[in-house]
Design an enzyme around this catalytic site. Structure first.
Site, short mmCIF file in Angstrom:
data_model
loop_
_atom_site.label_atom_id
_atom_site.label_comp_id
_atom_site.label_asym_id
_atom_site.label_seq_id
_atom_site.Cartn_x
_atom_site.Cartn_y
_atom_site.Cartn_z
N PHE A 138 -8.09 14.71 -7.48
CA PHE A 138 -8.63 15.33 -6.10
C PHE A 138 -9.45 14.19 -5.22
CE2 PHE A 138 -11.74 16.90 -3.02
CZ PHE A 138 -11.00 17.79 -2.55
N ASP A 223 -11.95 5.91 -8.01
CA ASP A 223 -12.54 7.06 -6.98
C ASP A 223 -13.87 7.41 -7.91
OD1 ASP A 223 -13.70 9.00 -5.59
OD2 ASP A 223 -11.47 10.09 -5.25
N LYS A 252 -20.78 10.84 -1.99
CA LYS A 252 -21.78 12.01 -2.62
C LYS A 252 -23.26 11.69 -2.72
CE LYS A 252 -18.31 15.10 -4.67
NZ LYS A 252 -18.31 16.22 -3.89
C1 LIG Z 1 -13.40 12.50 -6.76
C2 LIG Z 1 -13.50 12.79 -5.38
N1 LIG Z 1 -12.93 11.87 -4.26
C3 LIG Z 1 -13.29 12.26 -2.88
C4 LIG Z 1 -13.80 13.65 -2.58
C5 LIG Z 1 -14.05 13.87 -1.17
O1 LIG Z 1 -15.21 13.76 -0.77
P1 LIG Z 1 -15.81 14.43 0.62
O2 LIG Z 1 -15.92 15.83 0.15
O3 LIG Z 1 -17.30 13.80 0.59
O4 LIG Z 1 -14.84 13.72 1.66
C6 LIG Z 1 -14.32 14.51 -3.73
C7 LIG Z 1 -15.28 15.72 -3.25
O5 LIG Z 1 -15.33 16.52 -4.19
C8 LIG Z 1 -14.27 14.08 -5.00
O6 LIG Z 1 -14.55 14.61 -6.01
#
Ligand SMILES: Cc1ncc(COP(=O)(O)O)c(C=O)c1O
Length: 406
Positions: A138, A223, A252
């Site tokens: 994700f 990520d 986050k």
């Molecule tokens: C690993 C990861 N990457 C990217 C995102 C996307 O982040 P955002 O919701 O701030 O766009 C998330 C969101 O949960 C995530 O867990």
């Protein structure tokens, strides 16, 4: 600041009428938070094991972050990055020092934006288009990030997505070796897959990804949007593996709860030309001041070590729950998944009735992402309630609870 003066019924009615409809809403109204506790409009306390989907690592309304925001808000809130700023300069120095070897940083406003930027930087720098991502990954909801996200449920209805993306099984070195070619701009992975079910990468897998990227002159993007800033017991989860990525995405909890994203950029990424990418709000002084305060708190309170100790305690207690429903307890630090042999939503609902908020990760995993300041007493309370809830016969309950990925 005065409240808008709405009562509970008005709030539910107005949000119900105007919501986009995209969120599976729960009829709970929270108006205040401190540490790992949220209070509803009637003053009832809830133990928050979601941290707003992994944002509130420092706990809610940390006084040092609140003070930094208040002070900076009355001085300067916004400034485009063409102009220099004291808060931004200090944050750039601090955040790049967290990952030695990565000296440049791009600031944005969310996790998706950080992933989006990293993908663009990788394509620009290598002149290649291929992005190899992982099954169950994700990475967000914008088109580039969504193209790297694996779950069909999030992708459906939005095709065609961005071309050039492929997905390989997580933790499978052989499959990665086959997938990374001289067309590959980057390999993109989460060291702990969060939304995908709380699956931890083998350090050997991440090391192999590093080696393959070096051999084939591709870039490695890690990520850390969910795993960053102490969550897994290290500042970044990749530090469990001993390698340094070429691009590291964070968001986050970076700014203690204020929206902010960042991409750390290593030396293998070529020079990024002026104007190739930008963000209006990226690196604004308010978010930078909040992030500086948050990083200082993380250091002062040694939150990565706290997460490691409290996470180990939590997982040990969870593994002692004697329930035939539990298939596996897994995770690292305070990023914990409890895989059940059935759907988790009735159990999340039962926990919520006991004033404990938790997340799912897919259909069968309860995901716990409490603030890293959760106390041992609160942890015991969580485990005791989980054990009681798992002893209930809830197989017949098919109602769902709105805890999907952001
Ligand atoms: C690993 C990861 N990457 C990217 C995102 C996307 O982040 P955002 O919701 O701030 O766009 C998330 C969101 O949960 C995530 O867990």
């Amino acid at each position: 600041m005065s409240s808008p003066g709405l009562n509970a019924a008005q709030i539910l009615e107005i949000e119900g009428r105007h919501t986009s409809g995209l969120y599976g809403k729960q009829p709970l109204i929270f108006v205040r938070g401190q540490g790992a506790v949220l209070w509803d409009i009637d003053g009832n306390a809830y133990l928050d094991c979601t941290s707003g989907h992994g944002v509130a690592n420092l706990g809610h309304a940390h006084p040092k972050v609140a003070a930094a925001i208040a002070e900076q808000a009355s001085r300067l809130i916004t400034l485009f990055e063409t102009f220099y700023n004291d808060q931004r300069a200090a944050l750039m120095e601090k955040i790049t020092a967290l990952m030695p070897g990565m000296e440049r940083v791009f600031f944005c406003n969310s996790g998706s934006e950080a992933v989006e930027a990293a993908i663009k930087f990788a394509r620009l720098s290598t002149g290649r288009s291929g992005i190899v991502a992982m099954m169950r990954a994700f990475h967000g909801r914008t088109f580039g990030a969504l193209s790297a996200t694996f779950n069909k449920r999030y992708r459906q209805g939005f095709e065609p997505l961005v071309p050039g993306f492929s997905h390989v099984p997580f933790n499978n070195i052989e499959a990665l070796e086959k997938a990374v070619t001289d067309e590959t701009a980057a390999v993109l992975l989460e060291v702990v897959q969060g939304e995908g079910g709380v699956y931890v990468a083998d350090p050997a897998y991440v090391q192999a990804a590093r080696r393959l990227c070096d051999e084939r002159r591709s870039l490695l993007i890690i990520d850390e949007v969910q795993t960053g800033f102490g969550r897994t017991g290290k500042m970044f989860a990749v530090q469990h593996t001993g390698i340094t990525p070429d691009l590291l995405c964070a968001a986050k909890s970076l700014a203690g709860g204020l929206p902010m994203g960042a991409v750390l950029i290593g030396p293998a990424v070529g020079q990024l030309p002026v104007g190739a990418h930008a963000s209006t709000f990226g690196g604004n002084p308010l978010a930078c001041a909040a992030a500086l305060a948050a990083l200082q708190v993380i250091e002062e309170e040694d939150l990565p070590a706290q997460a490691a100790a409290r996470g180990a305690y939590l997982m040990d207690k969870l593994r002692q729950i004697d329930s035939p429903l539990i298939r596996e307890v897994r995770g690292v630090g305070l990023m914990v998944g409890i895989e059940l042999k059935q759907k988790v939503t009735p159990y999340l609902k039962a926990l919520q009735e006991r004033h404990i908020l938790a997340l799912n990760a897919g259909m069968t995993v309860i995901r716990l992402l409490p603030p890293l300041v959760i106390t041992y007493e609160q942890t015991d309370h969580l485990v005791a309630n989980l054990a009681e809830v798992l002893a209930l016969d809830l197989k017949a309950d098919t109602t769902s609870i709105g805890t999907d990925a952001p």
